[in-house]
Design an enzyme around this catalytic site. Structure first.
Site, PDB file in Angstrom:
ATOM      1  N   ASP A 110      -7.091  -1.492  -4.525  1.00 18.36           N
ATOM      2  CA  ASP A 110      -8.183  -1.208  -3.595  1.00 18.36           C
ATOM      3  C   ASP A 110      -9.185  -0.237  -4.213  1.00 18.36           C
ATOM      4  O   ASP A 110     -10.397  -0.379  -4.033  1.00 18.36           O
ATOM      5  CB  ASP A 110      -7.633  -0.630  -2.293  1.00 18.36           C
ATOM      6  CG  ASP A 110      -6.762  -1.617  -1.531  1.00 18.36           C
ATOM      7  OD1 ASP A 110      -6.921  -2.831  -1.750  1.00 18.36           O
ATOM      8  OD2 ASP A 110      -5.925  -1.171  -0.737  1.00 18.36           O
ATOM      9  N   ASP A 127       0.850  -1.192   0.000  1.00 16.38           N
ATOM     10  CA  ASP A 127       0.000   0.000   0.000  1.00 16.38           C
ATOM     11  C   ASP A 127       0.883   1.238   0.000  1.00 16.38           C
ATOM     12  O   ASP A 127       1.982   1.230   0.572  1.00 16.38           O
ATOM     13  CB  ASP A 127      -0.913   0.006   1.229  1.00 16.38           C
ATOM     14  CG  ASP A 127      -1.922  -1.133   1.203  1.00 16.38           C
ATOM     15  OD1 ASP A 127      -2.412  -1.454   0.098  1.00 16.38           O
ATOM     16  OD2 ASP A 127      -2.208  -1.700   2.272  1.00 16.38           O
TER      17      ASP A 127
END
Length: 216
Positions: free
Chosen positions: A187, A169
């Site tokens: 995401d 991330d």
């Protein structure tokens, strides 16, 4: 010696006729499914492949530039609100279920989704709906992007060979004292696809299919 007699209609097993009826019903069910236009294949696989590629490339670039978590400070685009910060997540979307022991479960669920979505879209004809095709193409791109990481197909910059089974991330959003869990392009694809599915469910109607003719 008695010569063998040929089977008559009455001697045919009863379950043979039921088998034929089942085959006919299956054929009718498939025929009643709407035909999938060829451009739906292009839309779905383009979204899935391009979305996955963008996700993996951005992860690679950001982690090369900023290093692994804890090695650099936040790179702010808007001070205190939006920037880049590397992080790894063994769990699901936005850090949910973050226990490392559950990483295999999320990988398994991703594999199941990767098999079920194309099957439903193209075998059962759901891809005749353009909105569904776009939504699930986005979801598929996100599934593949994060599945790549969960399977340990990447390694830390400068430490090739040391595989890490966690999702990379790098997007950071803050507001005041609240910090949203770091996320990535995959995401975003998953959330956008799910939002489009919800929009379709609440604000569009699906025409009813005609029932196949009953067999007398």
């Amino acid at each position: 010696m008695q010569s063998p007699s040929l089977p008559t209609v009455s001697s045919v097993p009863a379950n043979l006729s039921s088998l034929e009826e089942t085959r006919e019903e299956t054929t009718l069910a498939r025929a009643s499914s709407p035909a999938v236009p060829r451009n739906r294949y292009v839309v779905f696989f383009s979204l899935a492949i391009v979305g996955c590629a963008i996700d993996l490339l951005t992860k690679h670039w950001v982690f090369r530039a900023l290093g692994m978590p804890g090695q650099t400070e936040v790179y702010w685009l808007i001070e205190g609100y939006f920037g880049f910060q590397t992080a790894t997540n063994p769990g699901a979307l936005f850090g949910m279920g973050g226990a490392a022991q559950l990483s295999w479960l999320f990988a398994l669920l991703s594999v199941v989704a990767a098999l079920a979505i194309p099957y439903w879209l193209f075998y059962h004809g759901a891809a005749s709906d353009l909105v569904l095709t776009i939504a699930l193409g986005s979801v598929m791109g996100g599934v593949f992007g994060n599945l790549y990481d969960r399977l340990g197909l990447w390694s830390a910059p400068g430490a090739e060979g040391a595989r890490i089974c966690e999702v990379r991330d790098w997007i950071l959003c803050c507001y005041g004292s609240y910090t949203w869990p770091n996320f990535n392009i995959a995401d975003c694809l998953l959330v956008c696809g799910a939002a489009l599915l919800m929009w379709r469910a609440f604000f569009t109607t699906t025409p009813e299919r005609e029932a196949p003719p009953s067999k007398v």
